[in-house]
Design an enzyme around this catalytic site. Structure first.
Site, PDB file in Angstrom:
ATOM      1  N   ARG A  86       0.857  -1.185   0.000  1.00  0.00           N
ATOM      2  CA  ARG A  86       0.000   0.000   0.000  1.00  0.00           C
ATOM      3  C   ARG A  86       0.895   1.237   0.000  1.00  0.00           C
ATOM      4  NH1 ARG A  86      -2.319   3.231   4.526  1.00  0.00           N
ATOM      5  NH2 ARG A  86      -4.030   4.402   3.631  1.00  0.00           N
ATOM      6  N   HIS A 129      -2.876  10.901   0.277  1.00  0.00           N
ATOM      7  CA  HIS A 129      -2.376  10.735   1.651  1.00  0.00           C
ATOM      8  C   HIS A 129      -1.742  12.071   2.041  1.00  0.00           C
ATOM      9  CE1 HIS A 129      -0.991   7.506   4.721  1.00  0.00           C
ATOM     10  NE2 HIS A 129      -0.701   8.675   5.248  1.00  0.00           N
ATOM     11  N   GLU A 174      -7.448   8.642   5.704  1.00  0.00           N
ATOM     12  CA  GLU A 174      -7.728   9.393   6.926  1.00  0.00           C
ATOM     13  C   GLU A 174      -8.166  10.841   6.674  1.00  0.00           C
ATOM     14  OE1 GLU A 174      -4.600   9.060   9.811  1.00  0.00           O
ATOM     15  OE2 GLU A 174      -4.625   6.883   9.776  1.00  0.00           O
ATOM     16  N   ASN A 303      -7.658   2.089   9.696  1.00  0.00           N
ATOM     17  CA  ASN A 303      -6.397   2.419  10.357  1.00  0.00           C
ATOM     18  C   ASN A 303      -6.661   2.480  11.849  1.00  0.00           C
ATOM     19  OD1 ASN A 303      -5.410   2.668   7.794  1.00  0.00           O
ATOM     20  ND2 ASN A 303      -4.814   4.820   7.970  1.00  0.00           N
ATOM     21  N   TYR A 305      -4.622   2.529  15.622  1.00  0.00           N
ATOM     22  CA  TYR A 305      -3.419   2.562  16.463  1.00  0.00           C
ATOM     23  C   TYR A 305      -3.764   2.403  17.930  1.00  0.00           C
ATOM     24  CZ  TYR A 305      -0.896   3.796  12.295  1.00  0.00           C
ATOM     25  OH  TYR A 305      -0.358   3.738  11.039  1.00  0.00           O
ATOM     26  N   GLU A 382      -3.703   0.176   8.082  1.00  0.00           N
ATOM     27  CA  GLU A 382      -2.549   0.622   8.890  1.00  0.00           C
ATOM     28  C   GLU A 382      -2.726   0.129  10.311  1.00  0.00           C
ATOM     29  OE1 GLU A 382      -1.560   4.832   8.979  1.00  0.00           O
ATOM     30  OE2 GLU A 382      -1.882   4.989   6.818  1.00  0.00           O
TER      31      GLU A 382
HETATM   32  C1  FCB Z   1      -1.549   7.640  10.413  1.00  0.00           C
HETATM   33  C2  FCB Z   1      -1.087   8.095   9.060  1.00  0.00           C
HETATM   34  C3  FCB Z   1       0.263   7.574   8.656  1.00  0.00           C
HETATM   35  C4  FCB Z   1       1.217   7.511   9.823  1.00  0.00           C
HETATM   36  C5  FCB Z   1       0.576   6.822  11.010  1.00  0.00           C
HETATM   37  C6  FCB Z   1       1.483   6.679  12.205  1.00  0.00           C
HETATM   38  O1  FCB Z   1      -2.424   8.572  10.947  1.00  0.00           O
HETATM   39  O2  FCB Z   1      -2.000   7.708   8.066  1.00  0.00           O
HETATM   40  O3  FCB Z   1       0.739   8.366   7.622  1.00  0.00           O
HETATM   41  O4  FCB Z   1       1.676   8.751  10.124  1.00  0.00           O
HETATM   42  O5  FCB Z   1      -0.576   7.507  11.393  1.00  0.00           O
END
Ligand code: FCB
Length: 483
Positions: A86, A129, A174, A303, A305, A382
């Site tokens: 990707r 992006h 995002e 995505n 985290y 992600e």
């Molecule tokens: C996301 C982004 C990516 C990277 C990660 C850690 O928000 O899409 O570009 O910075 O966080």
């Protein structure tokens, strides 16, 4: 030490056949070569030069020098057994200043796609992006409706150049960050702190997604088209406190539902509309827009985290953002009074809490409430973590925390699939250490280390473990990394 790589454990968790294992990057974060092919500045080139905006005044001029080293990087991906890569396409490289299509810029991506295909790696491009041509920002950027039409034209020119080899398109990465960090909070380019512009940007980004989706399908009826969204899992800090329950609901509205509802349900959620209205703001919807935006997606890119616990009470020790001098504002338009409250979970170098079960809950919720009923599938586009890596005397990087993070989250994906969520792939963020936006090069997310002096690439332990997961389609059922 030589890590034990093979998953011999008979109880290892097995993913469905065809599950896609990949890794992700983004153009501005890795490409460098900012003047090659006639590329003109993006909003991030400009923002990097703004005093106090980016840690250490870092910029994207060289980054990982991927434009000149893409063959080496593709070989690395093949060594890591990746099924898919990707990456994102830089709008100012393929349509400098947002103007006419630029064959030299398109040719770079064409060569990248060819080398991926030669290695049997599926190219998985994202059209946006975050590197908007600065010339378009000068005309209003995402706060201007015209930018949506320009985006659709740009999408068509990329499809004309690459569509014979690309089956899957992601319109945006995002859009929450583009709209709210870019136009309300000012943490990201273009660094504006105008909540009204952020709310306008939400709608124009969505309109751009809809217009481009229609155009891509007109160009190729078989095209698979989707969008990648960044999600939080919003929990009340104190479930017994009604204000906290309401705080979590409002964050869900302005972070998650704001994009999910228009894309999948063809309307803005009442909670989202109410949150913006509480600031006297209204989405600039015109007749027909919601039909365009709700035209339908084949997949949602997820995505994830971290999630957070939310409260209207400020915590004694708040989470730390990037240590930059330029003043910023709350990006949470309509929920500015809400605070993320630490729960005592382990944290990454970004000060983000590690909570793999949040990913399982998110996927199950998305499947039940949004994607499942629409017949839309999910990909994790992600997931990953920054930690302060140490390079051993022999050059190896035993990044146990990142390895554990990836394995724990992969297990969470497996659990969600077991529970019925239709998840078809996982992309690690990131293939390479890279330019982490306002944090510059200070935060390393790569499963492959980049030495920013020599630009040498070295797979970390996490990459070696991930390569085994990708090769076998299996992950150890817990406990493979001490800690
Ligand atoms: C996301 C982004 C990516 C990277 C990660 C850690 O928000 O899409 O570009 O910075 O966080």
């Amino acid at each position: 030490m030589t890590p034990q790589l093979a998953v011999a454990d008979a109880s290892a968790l097995t993913f469905p056949p065809g599950f896609v294992w990949g890794a992700a990057t983004a153009s501005f974060q890795i490409e460098g070569a900012v003047h090659d092919h006639g590329r003109t500045p993006s909003i991030w080139d400009t923002f990097c030069r703004e005093p106090g905006a980016v840690v250490n005044k870092d910029d994207g001029d060289v980054a990982c020098d991927h434009v000149h080293r893409y063959r080496e990087d593709v070989a690395l991906m093949a060594d890591l057994n990746l099924d898919a890569y990707r990456f994102s396409i830089a709008w100012p490289r393929v349509r400098p200043d947002g103007g006419a299509a630029n064959p030299a810029g398109l040719d770079f991506y064409s060569r990248l796609v060819d080398s991926l295909l030669e290695r049997g790696i599926t190219p998985w491009p994202t059209l946006y992006h975050w590197d908007l041509p600065q010339a378009l920002e000068d005309r209003g950027g995402w706060a201007s409706r015209d930018t949506a039409a320009r985006f659709a034209e740009y999408a068509v020119s990329v499809q004309e150049a690459l569509g014979d080899r690309i089956g899957t398109w992601t319109t945006f990465n995002e859009p929450w960050c583009s709209a709210f960090l870019g136009y309300a909070g000012g943490q990201h380019a273009p660094g504006r702190q105008e909540p009204a512009a952020a709310v306008a940007a939400v709608h124009h980004l969505l309109l751009a997604h809809g217009l481009a989706s229609e155009a891509l399908r007109a160009g190729d009826p078989a095209a698979q088209v989707g969008i990648t969204l960044n999600f939080t899992v919003a929990d009340p800090a104190d479930p017994g406190r009604p204000e906290d329950v309401d705080a979590a609901r409002r964050i869900d509205a302005v972070h998650n539902r704001v994009f999910l509802d228009p894309v999948l349900h063809g309307r803005y959620h009442p909670d989202t509309v109410a949150a913006f209205a509480s600031r006297g703001l209204e989405l600039p919807v015109q007749d027909g827009d919601l039909e365009t935006i709700g035209t339908g997606v084949d997949f949602i890119g997820v995505n994830y985290y971290h999630g957070d616990a939310f409260s209207t009470l400020a915590p004694e020790h708040p989470f730390q953002g990037a240590d930059v001098e330029r003043p910023t504002s709350s990006p949470m338009v309509g929920a500015e009074d809400v605070h993320a409250v630490p729960r005592g979970l382990p944290r990454t170098a970004m000060d983000w809490e590690v909570q793999p079960d949040g990913l399982r809950r998110l996927l199950e919720r998305l499947h039940t409430e949004y994607t499942g009923p629409a017949g839309v599938v999910l990909y994790i586009t992600e997931n990953g973590a920054a930690f302060d890596d140490e390079v051993a005397a022999d050059g190896s990087i035993e990044d146990l925390e990142r390895t554990r993070y990836v394995e724990d989250h992969v297990r969470a994906v497996h659990a969600a699939i077991q529970a019925g969520a239709d998840v078809r792939g996982y992309f690690a963020w990131s293939l390479l250490d890279n330019f982490e936006w306002a944090y510059g090069y200070a935060k390393r997310f790569g499963i492959v280390r980049v030495d920013f002096d020599t630009l040498e690439r070295t797979p970390k332990l996490s990459a070696l473990r991930y390569a085994e997961i990708a090769r076998t389609g299996r992950v150890a059922n817990g406990g493979s990394v001490p800690g």
